[in-house]
Design an enzyme around this catalytic site. Structure first.
Site, PDB file in Angstrom:
ATOM      1  N   HIS A  99       0.886  -1.177   0.000  1.00  0.00           N
ATOM      2  CA  HIS A  99       0.000   0.000   0.000  1.00  0.00           C
ATOM      3  C   HIS A  99       0.925   1.228   0.000  1.00  0.00           C
ATOM      4  O   HIS A  99       2.004   1.179   0.617  1.00  0.00           O
ATOM      5  CB  HIS A  99      -0.826   0.125   1.277  1.00  0.00           C
ATOM      6  N   ASP A 102       2.356   1.979   3.327  1.00  0.00           N
ATOM      7  CA  ASP A 102       3.358   1.073   3.917  1.00  0.00           C
ATOM      8  C   ASP A 102       4.770   1.541   3.624  1.00  0.00           C
ATOM      9  O   ASP A 102       5.666   1.327   4.432  1.00  0.00           O
ATOM     10  CB  ASP A 102       3.267  -0.356   3.331  1.00  0.00           C
ATOM     11  N   GLU A 266      -8.765 -13.667  -1.104  1.00  0.00           N
ATOM     12  CA  GLU A 266      -8.026 -13.959   0.127  1.00  0.00           C
ATOM     13  C   GLU A 266      -8.715 -15.081   0.906  1.00  0.00           C
ATOM     14  O   GLU A 266      -9.925 -15.039   1.137  1.00  0.00           O
ATOM     15  CB  GLU A 266      -7.924 -12.701   0.992  1.00  0.00           C
ATOM     16  N   ASP A 305     -10.313 -11.530  11.088  1.00  0.00           N
ATOM     17  CA  ASP A 305      -9.318 -11.667  10.036  1.00  0.00           C
ATOM     18  C   ASP A 305      -7.945 -11.828  10.678  1.00  0.00           C
ATOM     19  O   ASP A 305      -7.270 -10.844  10.942  1.00  0.00           O
ATOM     20  CB  ASP A 305      -9.405 -10.371   9.212  1.00  0.00           C
ATOM     21  N   ASP A 307      -5.250 -13.404   9.475  1.00  0.00           N
ATOM     22  CA  ASP A 307      -4.124 -13.323   8.526  1.00  0.00           C
ATOM     23  C   ASP A 307      -2.934 -14.192   8.918  1.00  0.00           C
ATOM     24  O   ASP A 307      -1.798 -13.721   8.962  1.00  0.00           O
ATOM     25  CB  ASP A 307      -3.645 -11.865   8.383  1.00  0.00           C
TER      26      ASP A 307
HETATM   27  C1  XLS Z   1      -7.376  -6.389   4.603  1.00  0.00           C
HETATM   28  C2  XLS Z   1      -6.949  -6.648   3.253  1.00  0.00           C
HETATM   29  C3  XLS Z   1      -5.882  -5.704   2.721  1.00  0.00           C
HETATM   30  C4  XLS Z   1      -5.783  -5.799   1.223  1.00  0.00           C
HETATM   31  C5  XLS Z   1      -5.048  -4.683   0.593  1.00  0.00           C
HETATM   32  O1  XLS Z   1      -8.067  -7.186   5.220  1.00  0.00           O
HETATM   33  O2  XLS Z   1      -6.528  -7.984   3.182  1.00  0.00           O
HETATM   34  O3  XLS Z   1      -4.651  -5.919   3.333  1.00  0.00           O
HETATM   35  O4  XLS Z   1      -5.190  -7.001   0.819  1.00  0.00           O
HETATM   36  O5  XLS Z   1      -5.572  -3.449   0.911  1.00  0.00           O
HETATM   37 CA    CA Z   2      -5.683  -9.098   1.472  1.00  0.00          CA
HETATM   38 CA    CA Z   3      -7.019 -10.035   5.554  1.00  0.00          CA
END
Ligand code: XLS
Ligand code: CA
Ligand code: CA
Length: 443
Positions: A99, A102, A266, A305, A307
Site C-alpha cells: 500500500h 506502507d 483472500e 481476520d 491473517d
Molecule cells: C485487509 C486486506 C488488505 C488488502 C489490501 O483485510 O486484506 O490488506 O489485501 O488493501
Molecule cells: Ca488481502
Molecule cells: Ca485479511
C-alpha cells in the site's frame, strides 16, 4: 548495511533436510503444469505485514524486534526498503506488494505525502534494477487515517471522495513507474454500519463512478495492469460492499465494469464470508475472473481476520486444484497477506513463516496435480452428471426441452433412482493422495 545478519540465502534442500532455513518442498526449478514452479506459483511478500507491521493488537503495544525499530519518518521508510530487498533476495522470492502508506509516511498535507512517496518510489525503482523481485500489485491505503472513517469512494463527503481519487491517481502513476502487473482495490471502509444514516444507492453508484474514473486514468497514462477487486464480507465495517466474489460480480455487471476487473481472493476473507477458500476460487474461475490470491488462513475458533501464514495442507491442496484448473494465475500470484503472530517477534520468524507458507503451497500443488492427472474427481463428477449427456438430459442442455416435453418424460417415469454422492469415500481418497505425495517425496 546488513539487516538479517545470521541468515543466508534460502535454497531448496529437499524433504530430508533438517535445516530449518531451507525449502523442503518448494523447488523453484521443478516443473508444474509445464512451468517452473517459481513462475507458476508467483509468490509475493506483502510489505505491510512483513516490514511495516509492528505486532500491535487492540490490547497490546508493538512487539516486533526489527533492525530499523529506532528510526522514524523517511529514515525509517528508507531503512525498510533496504531491509526488504535484502529479505526478497535471501528468500529468493519473485514478487512483492504494498500500500502507498506502507512504503512512505503520510502527513496531513497531500503534496508532502506525494513527495515522500516519490522519494521512496525512486529508491525502490533503483533497487529493482538489480533485483529479480518485481511488483505484483500496489494499492492505496484509504482506511487507516481518520479522514476515511466513513469510507473513501463511498463516503458521504465529496471532499473525501476527491481525496481518495487523488490517492488512487497517484497509485496508478506509481504502479506504472514500477511496472506493477496488477492494481488492487480492497474495500477498506467501503461499506456501512447502519441504514439509519446511509444512502446505499448513492454510495454504490459513487463507487462505480470511482472505478470508471480509475480505469479511464489508467488508460490515459498507458498503465495496463490488471485491475483486481478483493472481496471481504466485514471488518472494518459491519457490511462491506464487496462481500464475496458473487456479490462483487453482480456489482461489476450492474455497472458495466465486468471486463475491467478480476478478483484477488483472500483465504481468510472467504472464510469470514462463510465460504471455503476453494469456493471463492471456484466461483471466480468458472466465471473467468480468477485474478490473484492473498494466501493466508484464518482461525476457525476466532471470528475475525487473523491473517495467519497458510500451513493447512487440505486448504492449499484444494486451492491449488482450482489454480491449476485455471491454468495458473496469469498476471496474478500467491501473495502472503499474512503476519507472524505477536509472539513470533524475531526477524528470523519472518523467514520461517514464508518458508512454511511456500512449502505448504508446494505440497498442495503436487497433490492437486496428481489428483488432476489421475482424474480422480473429474471422472467421478463427469459420471455423476452423465444423465445430461444423452436423452432428455442432453435435450435440456442443448435448449431443446420445454415444459411440455419434460412433463411427457416425467409421466413416463417409474420410480427415480439416485446415486450416492460418496462424500466420505472422496475425502478418504483425498487423504490417500496427500499421504502418497509425502511417501513419494520422502523416498
Ligand atoms: C485487509 C486486506 C488488505 C488488502 C489490501 O483485510 O486484506 O490488506 O489485501 O488493501
Ligand atoms: Ca488481502
Ligand atoms: Ca485479511
Amino acid at each position: 548495511m546488513t539487516y538479517f545478519k545470521n541468515i543466508n540465502k534460502i535454497t531448496f534442500e529437499g524433504p530430508s533436510s533438517n535445516n530449518p532455513l531451507a525449502y523442503k518442498y518448494y523447488n523453484p526449478e521443478e516443473t508444474i503444469n509445464g512451468k517452473r514452479m517459481e513462475d507458476f506459483m508467483r509468490f509475493a511478500v506483502s510489505y505491510w505485514h512483513t516490514f511495516t507491521g509492528e505486532g500491535t493488537d487492540p490490547f497490546g503495544q508493538a512487539t516486533m524486534v526489527r533492525p530499523y525499530n529506532k528510526l522514524s519518518g523517511l529514515d525509517l521508510a528508507k531503512a525498510r526498503v533496504e531491509a526488504s530487498f535484502e529479505f526478497f533476495e535471501k528468500l529468493d522470492v519473485p514478487y512483492f506488494c504494498f500500500h502507498d502508506y506502507d512504503i512512505a509516511p503520510e502527513t496531513d498535507n497531500l503534496s508532502e505525502t506525494f513527495k515522500n512517496l516519490d522519494a521512496i518510489v525512486a529508491m525502490i525503482k533503483d533497487y529493482m534494477k538489480t533485483s529479480k523481485t518485481k511488483l505484483l500489485w500496489n494499492t492505496a491505503n484509504m482506511f487507516s487515517h481518520p479522514r476515511w472513517l466513513h469510507g473513501a469512494a463511498t463516503a458521504p463527503n465529496a471532499d473525501v471522495f476527491a481525496y481518495a481519487a487523488a490517492k488512487v491517481k497517484k497509485g496508478l502513476e506509481v504502479g506504472k513507474e514500477l511496472g506493477s502487473e496488477n492494481y488492487v482495490f480492497w474495500g477498506g471502509r467501503e461499506g456501512y454500519e447502519t441504514l439509519l444514516n446511509t444512502n446505499m444507492k448513492l454510495e454504490l453508484d459513487n463507487l462505480a463512478r470511482f472505478f470508471h474514473m480509475a480505469k479511464d486514468y489508467a488508460n490515459e497514462i498507458g498503465f495496463d495492469a490488471q485491475f483486481l477487486i478483493e472481496p471481504k464480507p466485514k471488518e472494518p465495517t459491519k457490511h462491506q460492499y464487496d462481500f464475496d466474489v458473487a456479490t462483487g460480480m453482480a456489482f461489476l455487471q450492474q455497472y458495466g465494469l465486468q471486463d475491467v476487473f478480476k478478483f484477488n481472493i483472500e483465504a481468510n476473507h472467504a472464510t469470514l464470508a462463510g465460504h471455503t477458500f476453494e469456493h471463492e476460487l471456484h466461483v471466480a474461475r468458472i466465471n473467468g475472473m480468477l485474478g490473484s490470491v492473498d494466501a493466508n488462513q484464518g482461525d476457525p475458533l476466532l471470528g475475525w481476520d487473523t491473517d495467519e501464514f497458510p500451513t493447512d495442507l487440505y486448504s492449499t491442496t484444494l486451492a491449488m486444484y482450482e489454480i491449476i484448473k485455471n491454468d495458473g494465475l496469469g498476471t496474478g500470484g500467491l501473495n502472503f497477506d499474512a503476519k507472524v503472530r505477536r509472539g513470533s517477534f524475531d526477524p528470523e520468524d519472518l523467514f520461517h513463516a514464508h518458508i512454511a507458507g511456500m512449502d505448504a503451497f508446494a505440497i498442495g500443488t503436487k497433490v492437486a496435480q496428481r489428483l488432476l492427472e489421475d482424474r480422480v474427481l473429474e471422472d467421478f463428477i463427469a459420471d455423476r452428471y452423465s444423465s445430461f449427456t444423452s436423452g432428455i438430459g442432453l435435450d435440456i442442455v442443448e435448449g431443446k426441452a420445454n415444459f411440455h416435453s419434460l412433463e411427457k418424460h416425467a409421466l413416463g417415469l417409474g420410480e427415480i433412482t439416485n446415486k450416492s454422492g460418496r462424500q466420505e469415500f472422496l475425502k478418504a481418497t483425498l487423504n490417500k493422495y496427500i499421504l502418497e505425495a509425502y511417501a513419494t517425496v520422502l523416498k
